[in-house]
Design a protein around this motif. Sequence first.
Motif, mmCIF file in Angstrom:
data_model
loop_
_atom_site.group_PDB
_atom_site.id
_atom_site.type_symbol
_atom_site.label_atom_id
_atom_site.label_comp_id
_atom_site.label_asym_id
_atom_site.label_seq_id
_atom_site.Cartn_x
_atom_site.Cartn_y
_atom_site.Cartn_z
ATOM 1 N N TYR A 1 8.391 -4.599 -9.900
ATOM 2 C CA TYR A 1 7.484 -3.503 -10.558
ATOM 3 C C TYR A 1 7.454 -2.495 -9.506
ATOM 4 C CZ TYR A 1 4.855 -6.988 -6.867
ATOM 5 O OH TYR A 1 4.772 -7.851 -5.996
ATOM 6 N N PHE A 2 6.518 -1.462 -10.483
ATOM 7 C CA PHE A 2 5.967 -0.373 -9.183
ATOM 8 C C PHE A 2 4.581 -0.876 -8.587
ATOM 9 C CE2 PHE A 2 9.540 0.730 -11.214
ATOM 10 C CZ PHE A 2 10.388 2.078 -10.428
ATOM 11 N N VAL A 3 4.397 -0.470 -7.629
ATOM 12 C CA VAL A 3 3.033 -0.530 -6.951
ATOM 13 C C VAL A 3 2.712 1.343 -6.612
ATOM 14 C CG1 VAL A 3 1.658 -0.683 -4.848
ATOM 15 C CG2 VAL A 3 2.969 -2.280 -6.204
ATOM 16 N N ARG A 4 1.774 1.886 -7.118
ATOM 17 C CA ARG A 4 1.013 3.322 -6.601
ATOM 18 C C ARG A 4 0.414 3.375 -5.242
ATOM 19 N NH1 ARG A 4 0.744 8.148 -9.687
ATOM 20 N NH2 ARG A 4 1.849 6.694 -11.169
ATOM 21 N N THR A 5 0.715 4.210 -4.564
ATOM 22 C CA THR A 5 0.189 4.253 -3.067
ATOM 23 C C THR A 5 -0.957 5.236 -3.299
ATOM 24 O OG1 THR A 5 1.524 6.382 -2.560
ATOM 25 C CG2 THR A 5 2.222 3.935 -2.239
ATOM 26 N N ASN A 6 -1.446 5.742 -2.272
ATOM 27 C CA ASN A 6 -3.336 6.678 -2.113
ATOM 28 C C ASN A 6 -2.313 7.573 -2.548
ATOM 29 O OD1 ASN A 6 -4.643 4.175 -1.766
ATOM 30 N ND2 ASN A 6 -4.399 4.375 0.423
ATOM 31 N N ASP A 7 -1.209 8.074 -2.255
ATOM 32 C CA ASP A 7 -0.538 9.515 -2.229
ATOM 33 C C ASP A 7 -0.015 9.380 -3.897
ATOM 34 O OD1 ASP A 7 1.347 7.853 -1.403
ATOM 35 O OD2 ASP A 7 1.507 9.891 0.384
ATOM 36 N N GLY A 9 9.768 6.331 -5.669
ATOM 37 C CA GLY A 9 9.256 7.434 -5.547
ATOM 38 C C GLY A 9 9.878 7.873 -3.899
ATOM 39 N N LYS A 10 10.465 9.734 -4.678
ATOM 40 C CA LYS A 10 10.818 10.447 -3.244
ATOM 41 C C LYS A 10 9.835 11.692 -2.999
ATOM 42 C CE LYS A 10 15.203 7.938 -3.465
ATOM 43 N NZ LYS A 10 14.332 7.278 -5.467
ATOM 44 N N PRO A 11 8.988 11.154 -2.403
ATOM 45 C CA PRO A 11 8.128 12.677 -2.314
ATOM 46 C C PRO A 11 8.707 13.387 -1.155
ATOM 47 C CG PRO A 11 7.166 10.808 -0.826
ATOM 48 C CD PRO A 11 8.471 10.044 -1.881
ATOM 49 N N ALA A 12 8.070 14.351 -1.349
ATOM 50 C CA ALA A 12 9.191 15.635 -0.505
ATOM 51 C C ALA A 12 8.393 15.863 1.242
ATOM 52 C CB ALA A 12 8.454 17.248 -0.876
ATOM 53 N N SER A 13 7.651 14.741 1.513
ATOM 54 C CA SER A 13 6.582 14.237 2.660
ATOM 55 C C SER A 13 5.797 13.727 2.931
ATOM 56 C CB SER A 13 6.127 15.626 3.310
ATOM 57 O OG SER A 13 4.624 16.169 2.468
ATOM 58 N N SER A 14 5.065 13.292 3.856
ATOM 59 C CA SER A 14 4.160 11.828 4.260
ATOM 60 C C SER A 14 5.667 10.414 4.580
ATOM 61 C CB SER A 14 3.027 12.020 2.905
ATOM 62 O OG SER A 14 2.613 12.898 2.519
ATOM 63 N N TYR A 15 6.971 10.909 5.381
ATOM 64 C CA TYR A 15 7.485 9.773 5.960
ATOM 65 C C TYR A 15 7.019 9.350 7.881
ATOM 66 C CZ TYR A 15 9.986 10.324 1.858
ATOM 67 O OH TYR A 15 10.552 10.932 0.594
ATOM 68 N N ASP A 16 5.799 9.373 7.658
ATOM 69 C CA ASP A 16 5.317 9.074 9.338
ATOM 70 C C ASP A 16 4.870 7.430 9.133
ATOM 71 O OD1 ASP A 16 1.794 8.827 8.979
ATOM 72 O OD2 ASP A 16 2.754 10.713 7.441
ATOM 73 N N TYR A 17 5.192 6.575 10.037
ATOM 74 C CA TYR A 17 4.731 5.515 10.454
ATOM 75 C C TYR A 17 3.706 4.973 9.580
ATOM 76 C CZ TYR A 17 8.715 4.553 13.366
ATOM 77 O OH TYR A 17 10.537 4.710 14.435
ATOM 78 N N SER A 18 3.010 5.903 10.258
ATOM 79 C CA SER A 18 1.215 5.222 9.700
ATOM 80 C C SER A 18 1.349 5.947 8.320
ATOM 81 C CB SER A 18 0.288 6.500 10.034
ATOM 82 O OG SER A 18 -0.455 6.589 11.208
ATOM 83 N N HIS A 19 2.253 6.328 7.033
ATOM 84 C CA HIS A 19 2.004 6.596 5.698
ATOM 85 C C HIS A 19 2.786 5.714 4.851
ATOM 86 C CE1 HIS A 19 0.646 10.541 4.943
ATOM 87 N NE2 HIS A 19 0.434 10.672 4.039
ATOM 88 N N MET A 20 3.460 4.887 6.224
ATOM 89 C CA MET A 20 4.791 4.193 5.539
ATOM 90 C C MET A 20 4.035 2.685 5.359
ATOM 91 S SD MET A 20 8.039 5.366 5.628
ATOM 92 C CE MET A 20 8.786 5.697 7.354
ATOM 93 N N ALA A 21 3.022 2.645 6.459
ATOM 94 C CA ALA A 21 2.143 1.484 6.633
ATOM 95 C C ALA A 21 1.649 1.033 5.675
ATOM 96 C CB ALA A 21 1.518 1.576 7.730
ATOM 97 N N ASP A 22 1.101 2.515 5.534
ATOM 98 C CA ASP A 22 -0.326 2.554 4.582
ATOM 99 C C ASP A 22 0.530 2.200 2.941
ATOM 100 O OD1 ASP A 22 -2.376 3.485 6.024
ATOM 101 O OD2 ASP A 22 -1.909 5.464 5.046
ATOM 102 N N ASP A 23 1.488 2.171 2.930
ATOM 103 C CA ASP A 23 2.639 1.747 1.179
ATOM 104 C C ASP A 23 2.655 0.597 1.201
ATOM 105 O OD1 ASP A 23 3.092 4.390 1.010
ATOM 106 O OD2 ASP A 23 4.722 4.380 1.877
ATOM 107 N N ILE A 24 3.299 -0.347 2.621
ATOM 108 C CA ILE A 24 2.776 -1.665 3.128
ATOM 109 C C ILE A 24 1.156 -2.387 2.684
ATOM 110 C CG2 ILE A 24 2.512 -3.363 4.171
ATOM 111 C CD1 ILE A 24 5.399 -1.612 3.280
ATOM 112 N N ASP A 25 0.784 -1.781 2.933
ATOM 113 C CA ASP A 25 -1.231 -2.492 2.408
ATOM 114 C C ASP A 25 -1.288 -2.039 1.408
ATOM 115 O OD1 ASP A 25 -3.947 -2.447 2.928
ATOM 116 O OD2 ASP A 25 -3.907 -0.883 1.999
ATOM 117 N N ALA A 26 -0.334 -1.273 0.590
ATOM 118 C CA ALA A 26 -0.828 -0.978 -1.420
ATOM 119 C C ALA A 26 -0.153 -2.244 -1.419
ATOM 120 C CB ALA A 26 -0.554 0.708 -1.788
ATOM 121 N N ILE A 27 1.195 -2.934 -1.213
ATOM 122 C CA ILE A 27 1.695 -3.598 -1.739
ATOM 123 C C ILE A 27 0.913 -4.492 -1.860
ATOM 124 C CG2 ILE A 27 3.885 -4.944 -1.294
ATOM 125 C CD1 ILE A 27 4.924 -2.189 -1.032
#
Length: 270
Positions: free
Chosen positions: A3-9, A63-81
Amino acid sequence: MGYFVRTNDQVNLFVEDTGEGKPIILIHGWPLNNKMFEYQVTALTEQGYRCIVPDLRGFGRSGKPASSYDYSHMADDIDAIVRFSNVDEFHLAGFSMGGAIAIRYATRYRESGLQNLFLLGAAAPSFTQREDYPYGMTKEDVNGLIESTYDDRPAALAGFGENMFATEVSEPFNEWFFQLGLEASGHGTIRTAESLRDEDLRAELTDIQAKTYILHGKKDEICPFTFAQILNDEIQASELIPFEESGHGLFYDQQEDFNQTLLQLLNADV
């Protein structure tokens, strides 16, 4: 089940969710995707664990956004999951760059219900050398890898993968593993390589509250075993488990030992 999970961004993350029981979230490394954990998902689900295995942004089917690949953004992605998956208590395991992201998650979301943290050949606390940290690749080496990714990404990934395993793997397996990296976006591959080059987690290691198990290959030529020793020294509630015959790809170099060790550590918490 996928399934897909939508992040805050507003990035759609693909998640493979398999099995029933105590959940464990597995975060893949650079430049791979959730398929790298095929042999762990089989072993864990057969023993009654629920495996929640995402593709990080920019990789696999996410999804493959153009930016926001720092560790904090990706940790936030894990939180969304975590929130979408409706889990109150869970284990978190991260391989290589995924280990670095798992550390950022553990320090950024201390009240999340995280029980045990597993760092698997982690690209941490810093993947690159610094003035007071002479370990890992130089920033110049990573810049060279990035430049070669702009010019010929398949060749760059093939060269990087030459030091992945310390044991002999079959040509079909090697080709399959190589193709996982090509499923990523070019820009996501580059942006996360920049994060590997620039991020430094040393200051936050003492903030980790979860019991931490550090599994690392003694023959690792990508993330030297010294990384694991530093992590073990700095993370208060940690245990280092070395894999004597493994390189960076300890999940396959010593697949049976690795899976059994992971299960023993998980079962010890039951």
